[in-house]
Design a protein around this motif. Structure first.
Motif, PDB file in Angstrom:
ATOM      1  N   GLY A  32       0.828  -1.216   0.000  1.00 36.56           N
ATOM      2  CA  GLY A  32       0.000   0.000   0.000  1.00 36.56           C
ATOM      3  C   GLY A  32       0.855   1.256   0.000  1.00 36.56           C
ATOM      4  N   GLY A  33       1.883   1.286   0.833  1.00 31.90           N
ATOM      5  CA  GLY A  33       2.782   2.445   0.877  1.00 31.90           C
ATOM      6  C   GLY A  33       3.500   2.660  -0.446  1.00 31.90           C
ATOM      7  N   THR A  34       3.916   1.562  -1.066  1.00 31.37           N
ATOM      8  CA  THR A  34       4.584   1.651  -2.368  1.00 31.37           C
ATOM      9  C   THR A  34       3.645   2.210  -3.430  1.00 31.37           C
ATOM     10  OG1 THR A  34       6.003  -0.217  -1.796  1.00 31.37           O
ATOM     11  CG2 THR A  34       5.811   0.325  -4.132  1.00 31.37           C
ATOM     12  N   LEU A  35       2.397   1.767  -3.429  1.00 34.28           N
ATOM     13  CA  LEU A  35       1.424   2.265  -4.399  1.00 34.28           C
ATOM     14  C   LEU A  35       1.125   3.752  -4.193  1.00 34.28           C
ATOM     15  CD1 LEU A  35      -1.048  -0.743  -4.639  1.00 34.28           C
ATOM     16  CD2 LEU A  35       0.608   0.019  -6.353  1.00 34.28           C
ATOM     17  N   VAL A  36       1.018   4.180  -2.961  1.00 32.35           N
ATOM     18  CA  VAL A  36       0.779   5.600  -2.677  1.00 32.35           C
ATOM     19  C   VAL A  36       1.970   6.436  -3.155  1.00 32.35           C
ATOM     20  CG1 VAL A  36       0.550   7.294  -0.817  1.00 32.35           C
ATOM     21  CG2 VAL A  36      -0.849   5.232  -0.802  1.00 32.35           C
ATOM     22  N   VAL A  41       4.383  10.176  -7.182  1.00 26.46           N
ATOM     23  CA  VAL A  41       5.454  10.525  -8.115  1.00 26.46           C
ATOM     24  C   VAL A  41       4.942  10.560  -9.556  1.00 26.46           C
ATOM     25  CG1 VAL A  41       7.648   9.735  -9.085  1.00 26.46           C
ATOM     26  CG2 VAL A  41       7.297   9.693  -6.616  1.00 26.46           C
ATOM     27  N   ALA A  42       4.084   9.626  -9.935  1.00 22.86           N
ATOM     28  CA  ALA A  42       3.652   9.510 -11.330  1.00 22.86           C
ATOM     29  C   ALA A  42       2.580  10.526 -11.730  1.00 22.86           C
ATOM     30  CB  ALA A  42       3.135   8.097 -11.594  1.00 22.86           C
ATOM     31  N   THR A  43       1.741  10.926 -10.810  1.00 26.09           N
ATOM     32  CA  THR A  43       0.622  11.810 -11.143  1.00 26.09           C
ATOM     33  C   THR A  43       1.054  13.100 -11.849  1.00 26.09           C
ATOM     34  OG1 THR A  43      -0.740  10.887  -9.397  1.00 26.09           O
ATOM     35  CG2 THR A  43      -1.347  13.068 -10.190  1.00 26.09           C
ATOM     36  N   PRO A  44       2.080  13.824 -11.375  1.00 24.96           N
ATOM     37  CA  PRO A  44       2.463  15.054 -12.085  1.00 24.96           C
ATOM     38  C   PRO A  44       2.961  14.813 -13.508  1.00 24.96           C
ATOM     39  CG  PRO A  44       3.378  15.047  -9.873  1.00 24.96           C
ATOM     40  CD  PRO A  44       2.803  13.688 -10.115  1.00 24.96           C
ATOM     41  N   PHE A  45       3.422  13.600 -13.797  1.00 22.88           N
ATOM     42  CA  PHE A  45       3.900  13.304 -15.142  1.00 22.88           C
ATOM     43  C   PHE A  45       2.766  12.862 -16.061  1.00 22.88           C
ATOM     44  CE2 PHE A  45       7.645  12.870 -12.502  1.00 22.88           C
ATOM     45  CZ  PHE A  45       8.593  13.557 -13.238  1.00 22.88           C
ATOM     46  N   VAL A  46       1.701  12.296 -15.500  1.00 23.80           N
ATOM     47  CA  VAL A  46       0.590  11.773 -16.292  1.00 23.80           C
ATOM     48  C   VAL A  46      -0.471  12.845 -16.534  1.00 23.80           C
ATOM     49  CG1 VAL A  46      -1.274  10.074 -16.323  1.00 23.80           C
ATOM     50  CG2 VAL A  46       0.986   9.421 -15.521  1.00 23.80           C
ATOM     51  N   CYS A  54      -2.204  19.235 -24.439  1.00 24.62           N
ATOM     52  CA  CYS A  54      -1.294  18.224 -23.917  1.00 24.62           C
ATOM     53  C   CYS A  54       0.146  18.692 -24.069  1.00 24.62           C
ATOM     54  CB  CYS A  54      -1.500  16.901 -24.659  1.00 24.62           C
ATOM     55  SG  CYS A  54      -0.383  15.621 -24.096  1.00 24.62           S
ATOM     56  N   LEU A  55       0.814  18.930 -22.960  1.00 24.14           N
ATOM     57  CA  LEU A  55       2.218  19.333 -22.961  1.00 24.14           C
ATOM     58  C   LEU A  55       2.998  18.444 -21.990  1.00 24.14           C
ATOM     59  CD1 LEU A  55       1.806  23.198 -22.921  1.00 24.14           C
ATOM     60  CD2 LEU A  55       2.567  21.795 -24.824  1.00 24.14           C
ATOM     61  N   PRO A  56       3.315  17.226 -22.398  1.00 23.99           N
ATOM     62  CA  PRO A  56       4.055  16.339 -21.505  1.00 23.99           C
ATOM     63  C   PRO A  56       5.512  16.775 -21.386  1.00 23.99           C
ATOM     64  CG  PRO A  56       3.822  15.326 -23.645  1.00 23.99           C
ATOM     65  CD  PRO A  56       3.028  16.612 -23.679  1.00 23.99           C
ATOM     66  N   PHE A  57       6.187  16.312 -20.357  1.00 22.78           N
ATOM     67  CA  PHE A  57       7.597  16.627 -20.161  1.00 22.78           C
ATOM     68  C   PHE A  57       8.435  15.847 -21.172  1.00 22.78           C
ATOM     69  CE2 PHE A  57      11.542  15.040 -18.084  1.00 22.78           C
ATOM     70  CZ  PHE A  57      12.280  16.188 -18.269  1.00 22.78           C
ATOM     71  N   VAL A  58       9.182  16.581 -21.971  1.00 24.50           N
ATOM     72  CA  VAL A  58      10.152  15.991 -22.890  1.00 24.50           C
ATOM     73  C   VAL A  58      11.448  16.760 -22.669  1.00 24.50           C
ATOM     74  CG1 VAL A  58      10.735  15.544 -25.303  1.00 24.50           C
ATOM     75  CG2 VAL A  58       8.342  15.470 -24.560  1.00 24.50           C
ATOM     76  N   PRO A  59      12.506  16.091 -22.211  1.00 23.85           N
ATOM     77  CA  PRO A  59      13.748  16.807 -21.920  1.00 23.85           C
ATOM     78  C   PRO A  59      14.341  17.469 -23.165  1.00 23.85           C
ATOM     79  CG  PRO A  59      13.877  14.509 -21.201  1.00 23.85           C
ATOM     80  CD  PRO A  59      12.606  14.665 -21.954  1.00 23.85           C
ATOM     81  N   ALA A  60      14.929  18.628 -22.979  1.00 23.26           N
ATOM     82  CA  ALA A  60      15.596  19.326 -24.078  1.00 23.26           C
ATOM     83  C   ALA A  60      16.833  18.532 -24.481  1.00 23.26           C
ATOM     84  CB  ALA A  60      15.995  20.731 -23.642  1.00 23.26           C
ATOM     85  N   GLY A 102      13.075  29.452 -14.102  1.00 15.26           N
ATOM     86  CA  GLY A 102      12.244  28.464 -14.761  1.00 15.26           C
ATOM     87  C   GLY A 102      10.890  28.357 -14.081  1.00 15.26           C
ATOM     88  N   TYR A 103       9.837  28.268 -14.885  1.00 10.59           N
ATOM     89  CA  TYR A 103       8.482  28.050 -14.384  1.00 10.59           C
ATOM     90  C   TYR A 103       8.007  26.692 -14.873  1.00 10.59           C
ATOM     91  CZ  TYR A 103       8.141  32.893 -12.930  1.00 10.59           C
ATOM     92  OH  TYR A 103       8.337  34.096 -12.302  1.00 10.59           O
ATOM     93  N   GLU A 104       7.503  25.873 -13.957  1.00 10.91           N
ATOM     94  CA  GLU A 104       7.081  24.513 -14.277  1.00 10.91           C
ATOM     95  C   GLU A 104       5.913  24.134 -13.377  1.00 10.91           C
ATOM     96  OE1 GLU A 104       6.489  20.984 -15.687  1.00 10.91           O
ATOM     97  OE2 GLU A 104       8.111  22.131 -16.586  1.00 10.91           O
ATOM     98  N   LEU A 105       4.981  23.373 -13.920  1.00 11.67           N
ATOM     99  CA  LEU A 105       3.831  22.894 -13.140  1.00 11.67           C
ATOM    100  C   LEU A 105       4.166  21.686 -12.271  1.00 11.67           C
ATOM    101  CD1 LEU A 105       0.843  23.077 -15.633  1.00 11.67           C
ATOM    102  CD2 LEU A 105       1.071  24.298 -13.482  1.00 11.67           C
ATOM    103  N   ASN A 106       5.068  20.853 -12.733  1.00  8.40           N
ATOM    104  CA  ASN A 106       5.386  19.596 -12.059  1.00  8.40           C
ATOM    105  C   ASN A 106       6.328  19.844 -10.882  1.00  8.40           C
ATOM    106  OD1 ASN A 106       6.478  17.076 -11.322  1.00  8.40           O
ATOM    107  ND2 ASN A 106       6.194  16.267 -13.380  1.00  8.40           N
ATOM    108  N   PRO A 107       5.855  19.647  -9.641  1.00  9.98           N
ATOM    109  CA  PRO A 107       6.706  19.937  -8.482  1.00  9.98           C
ATOM    110  C   PRO A 107       7.940  19.047  -8.406  1.00  9.98           C
ATOM    111  CG  PRO A 107       4.658  18.894  -7.787  1.00  9.98           C
ATOM    112  CD  PRO A 107       4.518  19.197  -9.243  1.00  9.98           C
TER     113      PRO A 107
END
Length: 190
Positions: A32-36, A41-46, A54-60, A102-107
């Motif tokens: 349960g702890g691992t899933l949380v 971690v995954a939510t800000p990327f999805v 749709c503006l996903p993170f793609v490294p420069a 830099g301004y970014e939505l993903n913490p």
């Protein structure tokens, strides 16, 4: 003697059962702890994929960073990277002497960017903010970098990606992002 064994047998079975249920609880808590943690971690990327634009993170890439640095030759002042991701552009500009933001939505990416700036020794010349770019004015920056431009730029201008915006619409966009003498670098548009 057989009565004594009979009385002890259930106790041993009960003790073993409580040990098993203790391990079961521990495994359940671990999973349960691992899933949380994975969700956190995954939510800000999805979630960017679920937005209207749709503006996903793609490294420069190294080539994109070099293109930006080439455009910054013989320029000075502050630089802002809108949607800075992992901070590669901001850190590269800071290494060249710019005060870079830099301004970014993903913490997670903002925290990682701050760590990378500290690790690379440029944290004094960089700042990273968790912010929605539509709620920030960029007009006081001399150099503005925007990635993911076709989707973001044209949604801002309220026209389809295939259309070329008219001069008045483009002018209102640039007034929002620029001041006289500023440079707007739209990576990915050309």
């Amino acid at each position: 003697m057989s009565q004594a064994l009979a009385k002890e047998a259930p106790r041993e079975e009960g003790e073993g059962g409580s040990r098993r249920s203790g391990w079961g609880l521990l495994v359940t808590a671990g999973v349960g702890g691992t899933l949380v943690a994975l969700y956190a971690v995954a939510t800000p990327f999805v979630t960017p994929a679920l937005r209207k634009v749709c503006l996903p993170f793609v490294p420069a890439t190294a080539a994109q960073i070099q293109n930006v640095l080439k455009m910054l030759e013989n320029r000075s002042g502050s630089l802002v990277d809108i949607g800075s991701g992992d901070g590669r552009i901001v850190i590269a500009a800071a290494k060249k002497g710019f005060q870079a933001v830099g301004y970014e939505l993903n913490p997670w990416l903002v925290w990682y960017s701050r760590y990378r700036a500290w690790r690379d020794g440029v944290h004094q010349n960089t700042k990273f903010y968790i912010s929605d770019l539509w709620k920030v004015s960029f007009s006081h920056y001399r150099n503005v970098v925007v990635f993911g431009v076709p989707q973001m730029l044209f949604s801002t201008l309220h026209c389809p990606v295939s259309a070329v915006p008219d001069e008045a619409t483009l002018s209102s966009f640039t007034r929002r992002f620029l001041r006289v003498g500023s440079l707007l670098m739209l990576e990915g548009l050309l």
